[in-house]
Structure formats: structure tokens, C-alpha cells
Design a protein around this motif. Structure first.
Motif, PDB file in Angstrom:
ATOM      1  N   VAL A   8       0.872  -1.162   0.000  1.00 50.55           N
ATOM      2  CA  VAL A   8       0.000   0.000   0.000  1.00 50.55           C
ATOM      3  C   VAL A   8       0.916   1.220   0.000  1.00 50.55           C
ATOM      4  N   ILE A   9       0.778   2.054  -1.000  1.00 49.35           N
ATOM      5  CA  ILE A   9       1.619   3.237  -1.108  1.00 49.35           C
ATOM      6  C   ILE A   9       0.966   4.386  -0.351  1.00 49.35           C
ATOM      7  N   ILE A  10       1.736   5.009   0.529  1.00 50.75           N
ATOM      8  CA  ILE A  10       1.286   6.167   1.281  1.00 50.75           C
ATOM      9  C   ILE A  10       2.042   7.380   0.748  1.00 50.75           C
ATOM     10  N   ARG A  30       1.202  -4.015   3.918  1.00 55.39           N
ATOM     11  CA  ARG A  30       2.628  -3.676   3.807  1.00 55.39           C
ATOM     12  C   ARG A  30       2.757  -2.237   3.323  1.00 55.39           C
ATOM     13  N   PRO A  31       2.921  -1.282   4.234  1.00 56.49           N
ATOM     14  CA  PRO A  31       2.984   0.117   3.816  1.00 56.49           C
ATOM     15  C   PRO A  31       4.357   0.523   3.296  1.00 56.49           C
ATOM     16  N   ALA A 125       1.010  -0.915  -6.701  1.00 49.43           N
ATOM     17  CA  ALA A 125       0.436  -0.807  -5.369  1.00 49.43           C
ATOM     18  C   ALA A 125      -0.942  -1.440  -5.333  1.00 49.43           C
ATOM     19  N   ALA A 126      -1.236  -2.117  -4.213  1.00 46.41           N
ATOM     20  CA  ALA A 126      -2.578  -2.644  -4.021  1.00 46.41           C
ATOM     21  C   ALA A 126      -3.561  -1.526  -3.740  1.00 46.41           C
ATOM     22  N   GLY A 127      -3.122  -0.509  -3.008  1.00 44.26           N
ATOM     23  CA  GLY A 127      -3.958   0.630  -2.681  1.00 44.26           C
ATOM     24  C   GLY A 127      -3.098   1.858  -2.450  1.00 44.26           C
ATOM     25  N   VAL A 128      -3.744   2.999  -2.348  1.00 45.23           N
ATOM     26  CA  VAL A 128      -3.028   4.266  -2.180  1.00 45.23           C
ATOM     27  C   VAL A 128      -3.687   5.080  -1.078  1.00 45.23           C
ATOM     28  N   VAL A 129      -2.840   5.609  -0.177  1.00 43.54           N
ATOM     29  CA  VAL A 129      -3.289   6.559   0.834  1.00 43.54           C
ATOM     30  C   VAL A 129      -2.734   7.929   0.444  1.00 43.54           C
ATOM     31  N   ALA A 130      -3.611   8.856   0.115  1.00 43.57           N
ATOM     32  CA  ALA A 130      -3.195  10.224  -0.217  1.00 43.57           C
ATOM     33  C   ALA A 130      -3.089  11.004   1.085  1.00 43.57           C
ATOM     34  N   ALA A 131      -1.877  11.120   1.605  1.00 43.34           N
ATOM     35  CA  ALA A 131      -1.636  11.763   2.898  1.00 43.34           C
ATOM     36  C   ALA A 131      -0.686  12.942   2.748  1.00 43.34           C
ATOM     37  N   SER A 132      -0.801  13.641   1.628  1.00 45.54           N
ATOM     38  CA  SER A 132       0.139  14.709   1.300  1.00 45.54           C
ATOM     39  C   SER A 132      -0.258  16.058   1.878  1.00 45.54           C
TER      40      SER A 132
END
Length: 369
Positions: A8-10, A30-31, A125-132
Motif C-alpha cells: 500500500v503506497i502512502i 505492507r505500507p 500498489a494494491a492501494g493508495v493513501v493520499a496523505a500529502s
């Protein structure tokens, strides 16, 4: 399907990204955190020098790690927050990569995403967290005459200290905490006016001998959902011990209704008078810094994400963190982002399982505290 679990891409390694990484570990994901800066401390080093947290240390920690030793009722400085985030990242059992800017996120056939970086890399990536966050996208309102104005125009995001403005005529625009704090620290050195669209509203910093955040915590007000908040909170308010209110009331910090236009050498006030001004500092907030999602089609025309409580309504496996009032009053703060991280990451993990992506989940690993 690949035997190696895809991460998971953060995107973003500040307080939101670190909280997301910890939540992802707890959810057996898995981040991989991608932070454009050289340290995983977000925008904190770039805030103005005198900034302190509005909440005491005891209420200002991310999940799993207390702020640090010392008086729990103090208001930590900018430097203390930076040091805290460094320690948090160092003790977090996650893959944190600094100096990696994300330029675009694209959907991949069969599910998941491809994350493109400034260096030209492409990460599955399996998923993305937009934490910008939003600090990289300060909002400057458009006003007549701004192009012709010859003085300095600056957003508070680029302000550091008052000394360069000594002896100058300065207008600070805004009615929130940053505007009032910056105007107040400029006042002893410069001729300052605070320009607002309405009178400044104040909230007492201390009630019955306790900091406001104590009462927010014990009453649960810090966790009130967004629909309730939007009915209760109509205007910006400034946390105050009485110092700022007195400064405005006494004329030490003059306030005027917002100017209507720039002139070549200053501003024009609503009564039609013009005044020479050396600098105008806008403390007019920020907008979500999500340009890397533009090609994905996840954003509304104004650049805001299409989401509910931080979960994308357009793309499965895409979630957001650090949005103002995302789920509560404290969503984009150190004390509140951890709750939101647990919520959106749990929603992401459930979505991945429901999509048959179980092999992309990893064995639980202990979270270092």
C-alpha cells in the motif's frame, strides 16, 4: 498473481503518512511511505519560527507513542514537533522512503495502481493513501489590482519571522489563529493592520483552569462527526488567553474590514481611501495538495477529492488523510489524525479482501512503540 505482496503506497510522510503507516501495519498491510522531502517530518520545519501547538503535549501525540518527557501541559514548539516526528518515524516498522516525489497515480488493469515518481520510477500498489496534506498548496485569493501592486505579497506559508518587516507598513489578511498570531508578533516592529471580512471571533484557551482541549477530550467534542460540526462551526475562531482580544480592543493591533483592491503602491479600503503598504501577508488557508491524482479522475473540478470520511467514492483502494474536518474537528491535527488513519485503512483493507486480493495482505508484524 505475484507471490510477493504488493504494498500500500502512502503519499506523504508527515504526521498523516506516519499515522497511516502504523494503521496499515496493524491491518496486516505492507505500507511503503513516499515522502518528497529529505525527512519524514512533513511541513513542520517550514512553518513560522514562533509557532507552537494549540493543544498541550498530552493531547498532541500520534498513536502508539507519547509526545515525549516533560510537562504534559506545555504547548510544544515547532522544533519539538519536528523532533517528535523524527523519533516516531525511526521507531516505526515501515518502509519510509524520503526524497521521493509522486507525480501521478494511475489505475492498473486487473486492480490496483501504478504510482509514478519524479525520478521516473513506477511502483505497483494494491492501494493508495493520499496523505500529502495541504501545506504545499496555499490559497491566495484573487483581488483586483494585484498584478500592478509593487509591494510584497506573501502567503503565511512563506513567512518565517518578524525582523525583515521592521519599520514597514504591513497588512495581514485573515481571521484565524495564524493571521492573528503573526500580526500580533509583527506589531512591535512594524505598522500592522489585520484585515478581515468580519470581526475576529475568539475561543478561550482555558476554561475553569483547564486547557480547552481537556474539555474537548472529556466531552467527546473532538470526535463529533462532520455533519454536526458544519452546523455548529460557522466561522473561524482564534484560541486566546485574552492577549489577542485585548490587543485588538486597545488598538495595539488595529483591525479593518478587508480591503477591496490593490493599488500600485498599497491597498484600497472599503471607505474608498487608499493607503501605501509595503507588504501584504495572506493567512487565508490551504487547499488539498493532490495534483498527482488529477489524471486519475478522483478529484472534483476545484481540486478537492471526491470522498466520504476519507474514503474515495470514485476509486476502490484509494483513501485520504489529513483533510480539514475529514471526520471530526481534530482530523488534520496530531491528536486526531490517528483515529482517521485507523478508519480509512480498515476500509481499505476490507475492500482489498472483498476484491479477492487476500494474498496482498501480509502476516501481522509487531508495531514498535
Amino acid at each position: 498473481m505475484s507471490a510477493s505482496p504488493e504494498p500500500v503506497i502512502i503519499v506523504g510522510g508527515g504526521q498523516s503518512g506516519l499515522a497511516a503507516a502504523r494503521a496499515a501495519l496493524s491491518a496486516r498491510l505492507r505500507p511503503v511511505v513516499l515522502e518528497a522531502g529529505e525527512e519524514s517530518v512533513g511541513s513542520w520545519p517550514d512553518y513560522y519560527d514562533s509557532l507552537t501547538l494549540f493543544s498541550p503535549a498530552r493531547y498532541s501525540a500520534l498513536p502508539g507513542r507519547a509526545f515525549d518527557e516533560g510537562d504534559p501541559d506545555r504547548y510544544p514548539t515547532r522544533g519539538e514537533v519536528v523532533s517528535y516526528l523524527r523519533r516516531y518515524a525511526r521507531h516505526l516498522d515501515a518502509d519510509v522512503r524520503t526524497g521521493v516525489g509522486v507525480t501521478a497515480v494511475r489505475q492498473r488493469r486487473g486492480g490496483g495502481y501504478l504510482v509514478h515518481t519524479r525520478a521516473g520510477d513506477e511502483i505497483a500498489a494494491a492501494g493508495v493513501v493520499a496523505a500529502s496534506g495541504s501545506f504545499g498548496n496555499p490559497h491566495l485569493p484573487e483581488l483586483p489590482g494585484r498584478v500592478e501592486y509593487t509591494g510584497e505579497v506573501r502567503h503565511v506559508a512563506r513567512y518565517r519571522r518578524p525582523e525583515p518587516y521592521a519599520g514597514k507598513r504591513v497588512v495581514v489578511v485573515g481571521a484565524g489563529n495564524s493571521a492573528v498570531q503573526v500580526a500580533h508578533e509583527l506589531a512591535p516592529l512594524a505598522r500592522v493592520t489585520l484585515a478581515t471580512r468580519a470581526p475576529v471571533r475568539f475561543v478561550p484557551q482555558r476554561i475553569r483552569g483547564r486547557d480547552l482541549h481537556h474539555w474537548l477530550h472529556v466531552t467527546g467534542a473532538d470526535r463529533l462527526p462532520r455533519p454536526v460540526l458544519t452546523r455548529l462551526i460557522r466561522h473561524a475562531a482564534v484560541l486566546d488567553t485574552g492577549v489577542y482580544r485585548d490587543a485588538i480592543a486597545s488598538g495595539l493591533l488595529p483591525r479593518r474590514d478587508m480591503f477591496t483592491a490593490f493599488t500600485p503602491d498599497g491597498v484600497r479600503w472599503p471607505d474608498g481611501t487608499s493607503e501605501p503598504v509595503d507588504a501584504v501577508i495572506f493567512a487565508t488557508g490551504y487547499r488539498p495538495n493532490l495534483g498527482y491524482l488529477a489524471t486519475l479522475g478522483a478529484l472534483a473540478p476545484d481540486g478537492t477529492p471526491r470522498q466520504i470520511s476519507g474514503v474515495s467514492t470514485t476509486h476502490p483502494g484509494l483513501v485520504y488523510l489529513g483533510l480539514e474536518f475529514q471526520r471530526s474537528f481534530s482530523s488534520n491535527t496530531l491528536r486526531g489524525v490517528g483515529r482517521d488513519a485507523a478508519y480509512v485503512v480498515a476500509a481499505m483493507a476490507e475492500g482489498l479482501r472483498g476484491a479477492g486480493l487476500g494474498p496482498w495482505l501480509r502476516r501481522r508484524r509487531p508495531v514498535r512503540r
